[in-house]
Write an enzyme that holds these catalytic residues in place. Structure first.
Site, PDB file in Angstrom:
ATOM      1  N   ASN A  49      -5.495   8.202   7.517  1.00  0.00           N
ATOM      2  CA  ASN A  49      -4.350   7.311   7.711  1.00  0.00           C
ATOM      3  C   ASN A  49      -3.741   6.932   6.355  1.00  0.00           C
ATOM      4  O   ASN A  49      -4.440   6.785   5.352  1.00  0.00           O
ATOM      5  CB  ASN A  49      -4.725   6.070   8.528  1.00  0.00           C
ATOM      6  CG  ASN A  49      -5.888   5.279   7.984  1.00  0.00           C
ATOM      7  OD1 ASN A  49      -6.782   5.827   7.355  1.00  0.00           O
ATOM      8  ND2 ASN A  49      -5.886   3.982   8.223  1.00  0.00           N
ATOM      9  N   ILE A  50      -2.431   6.817   6.349  1.00  0.00           N
ATOM     10  CA  ILE A  50      -1.677   6.447   5.146  1.00  0.00           C
ATOM     11  C   ILE A  50      -0.751   5.302   5.526  1.00  0.00           C
ATOM     12  O   ILE A  50       0.192   5.486   6.305  1.00  0.00           O
ATOM     13  CB  ILE A  50      -0.888   7.650   4.587  1.00  0.00           C
ATOM     14  CG1 ILE A  50      -1.850   8.791   4.233  1.00  0.00           C
ATOM     15  CG2 ILE A  50      -0.073   7.235   3.355  1.00  0.00           C
ATOM     16  CD1 ILE A  50      -1.193  10.061   3.723  1.00  0.00           C
ATOM     17  N   GLU A  51      -1.080   4.126   5.011  1.00  0.00           N
ATOM     18  CA  GLU A  51      -0.314   2.927   5.379  1.00  0.00           C
ATOM     19  C   GLU A  51       0.853   2.701   4.427  1.00  0.00           C
ATOM     20  O   GLU A  51       1.031   3.418   3.434  1.00  0.00           O
ATOM     21  CB  GLU A  51      -1.268   1.719   5.401  1.00  0.00           C
ATOM     22  CG  GLU A  51      -2.353   1.898   6.453  1.00  0.00           C
ATOM     23  CD  GLU A  51      -3.290   0.712   6.583  1.00  0.00           C
ATOM     24  OE1 GLU A  51      -3.303  -0.163   5.697  1.00  0.00           O
ATOM     25  OE2 GLU A  51      -4.019   0.686   7.597  1.00  0.00           O
ATOM     26  N   ASN A  52       1.658   1.697   4.758  1.00  0.00           N
ATOM     27  CA  ASN A  52       2.822   1.355   3.943  1.00  0.00           C
ATOM     28  C   ASN A  52       2.999  -0.157   3.956  1.00  0.00           C
ATOM     29  O   ASN A  52       2.669  -0.803   4.952  1.00  0.00           O
ATOM     30  CB  ASN A  52       4.075   2.046   4.509  1.00  0.00           C
ATOM     31  CG  ASN A  52       5.237   1.963   3.547  1.00  0.00           C
ATOM     32  OD1 ASN A  52       5.962   0.970   3.509  1.00  0.00           O
ATOM     33  ND2 ASN A  52       5.409   2.983   2.745  1.00  0.00           N
ATOM     34  N   TYR A  55       4.722  -2.290   7.266  1.00  0.00           N
ATOM     35  CA  TYR A  55       3.556  -1.906   8.081  1.00  0.00           C
ATOM     36  C   TYR A  55       3.822  -0.833   9.141  1.00  0.00           C
ATOM     37  O   TYR A  55       3.012   0.049   9.358  1.00  0.00           O
ATOM     38  CB  TYR A  55       2.960  -3.137   8.770  1.00  0.00           C
ATOM     39  CG  TYR A  55       2.371  -4.168   7.840  1.00  0.00           C
ATOM     40  CD1 TYR A  55       2.230  -3.922   6.473  1.00  0.00           C
ATOM     41  CD2 TYR A  55       1.964  -5.406   8.322  1.00  0.00           C
ATOM     42  CE1 TYR A  55       1.703  -4.873   5.623  1.00  0.00           C
ATOM     43  CE2 TYR A  55       1.433  -6.363   7.472  1.00  0.00           C
ATOM     44  CZ  TYR A  55       1.300  -6.097   6.113  1.00  0.00           C
ATOM     45  OH  TYR A  55       0.773  -7.039   5.285  1.00  0.00           O
ATOM     46  N   CYS A  60      -1.019   7.468  11.304  1.00  0.00           N
ATOM     47  CA  CYS A  60      -2.432   7.621  11.677  1.00  0.00           C
ATOM     48  C   CYS A  60      -3.018   8.929  11.147  1.00  0.00           C
ATOM     49  O   CYS A  60      -2.300   9.915  10.916  1.00  0.00           O
ATOM     50  CB  CYS A  60      -2.580   7.642  13.193  1.00  0.00           C
ATOM     51  SG  CYS A  60      -2.145   6.111  14.012  1.00  0.00           S
ATOM     52  N   GLU A  62      -4.746  11.141  12.757  1.00  0.00           N
ATOM     53  CA  GLU A  62      -4.581  12.287  13.666  1.00  0.00           C
ATOM     54  C   GLU A  62      -3.253  12.992  13.420  1.00  0.00           C
ATOM     55  O   GLU A  62      -3.191  14.223  13.344  1.00  0.00           O
ATOM     56  CB  GLU A  62      -4.619  11.821  15.132  1.00  0.00           C
ATOM     57  CG  GLU A  62      -5.947  11.210  15.571  1.00  0.00           C
ATOM     58  CD  GLU A  62      -6.034   9.708  15.358  1.00  0.00           C
ATOM     59  OE1 GLU A  62      -5.443   9.199  14.380  1.00  0.00           O
ATOM     60  OE2 GLU A  62      -6.695   9.045  16.153  1.00  0.00           O
ATOM     61  N   CYS A  99      -0.360   9.045  18.977  1.00  0.00           N
ATOM     62  CA  CYS A  99      -1.092  10.260  18.568  1.00  0.00           C
ATOM     63  C   CYS A  99      -1.430  11.125  19.774  1.00  0.00           C
ATOM     64  O   CYS A  99      -1.422  12.356  19.688  1.00  0.00           O
ATOM     65  CB  CYS A  99      -2.358   9.882  17.802  1.00  0.00           C
ATOM     66  SG  CYS A  99      -1.996   9.261  16.144  1.00  0.00           S
TER      67      CYS A  99
HETATM   68  N1  THU Z   1      -5.330   4.369  12.950  1.00  0.00           N
HETATM   69  C1  THU Z   1      -5.498   5.720  12.867  1.00  0.00           C
HETATM   70  O1  THU Z   1      -5.307   6.311  11.796  1.00  0.00           O
HETATM   71  N2  THU Z   1      -5.875   6.388  13.981  1.00  0.00           N
HETATM   72  C2  THU Z   1      -6.201   5.803  15.164  1.00  0.00           C
HETATM   73  O2  THU Z   1      -6.580   6.501  16.086  1.00  0.00           O
HETATM   74  C3  THU Z   1      -6.069   4.351  15.330  1.00  0.00           C
HETATM   75  C4  THU Z   1      -5.504   3.616  14.166  1.00  0.00           C
HETATM   76  C5  THU Z   1      -4.976   3.622  11.737  1.00  0.00           C
HETATM   77  C6  THU Z   1      -3.608   3.019  11.707  1.00  0.00           C
HETATM   78  C7  THU Z   1      -3.787   1.931  10.652  1.00  0.00           C
HETATM   79  O3  THU Z   1      -3.618   2.492   9.365  1.00  0.00           O
HETATM   80  C8  THU Z   1      -5.233   1.532  10.810  1.00  0.00           C
HETATM   81  O4  THU Z   1      -5.856   2.559  11.551  1.00  0.00           O
HETATM   82  C9  THU Z   1      -5.432   0.209  11.492  1.00  0.00           C
HETATM   83  O5  THU Z   1      -4.793   0.167  12.705  1.00  0.00           O
END
Ligand code: THU
Length: 138
Positions: A49-52, A55, A60, A62, A99
């Site tokens: 996962n790569i956040e910003n 938000y 995600c 996947e 996803c």
């Molecule tokens: N997240 C995923 O990468 N995959 C999932 O199946 C559920 C949630 C991430 C999104 C966010 O960066 C962090 O988990 C918290 O929700």
């Protein structure tokens, strides 16, 4: 089920996912997620996962694994046989709804390996996303 009840290739996919989560960029949630997918041609691709700071723009693990596979193989070629998901907290975590729809796009029979509320699960995309959206009747 117990992790040891999963097949060897499923456990291997989980290991690749666990390596990938170390690359996550998750400074806002601190929840690192890794995903690894196996294509029908036998190749494995990973994502995290790569956040910003804005938000809602976070992506995600996947979907990043799928983007990774698409970039490596070129458009229209991948078909996902299986995808494994793990997280840094070892808590139940199934693919989110967005996803699931993206997995469905690239594999109508994909097996999804994840930690559910009752232990490790290996479910099909059809079980996780009945009636996924499609423009055409398949
Ligand atoms: N997240 C995923 O990468 N995959 C999932 O199946 C559920 C949630 C991430 C999104 C966010 O960066 C962090 O988990 C918290 O929700």
């Amino acid at each position: 089920m117990n992790k040891s009840s999963l097949s060897e290739s499923e456990q291997q996919l989980l290991e690749v996912a666990t390596q990938a989560l170390t690359k996550a960029y998750a400074p806002y949630s601190q929840f690192r997620v890794g995903a690894a997918l196996l294509t029908t041609t036998g190749k494995i691709y990973a994502g995290c996962n790569i956040e910003n700071v804005s938000y809602g723009l976070g992506v995600c693990a996947e979907r990043n694994a799928i983007a990774n596979a698409m970039i490596a193989e070129g458009g229209y070629t991948i078909e996902i046989k299986a995808i494994a998901v793990t997280n840094s907290q070892n808590v139940p975590c199934s693919p989110c709804g967005a996803c699931r729809q993206v997995i469905w796009e690239f594999g109508k029979q994909t097996q999804i390996i994840f930690l559910g509320s009752q232990g490790w699960q290996n479910l099909t995309i059809k079980e996780l996303l009945p009636e996924g959206f499609t423009e055409f009747a398949l």
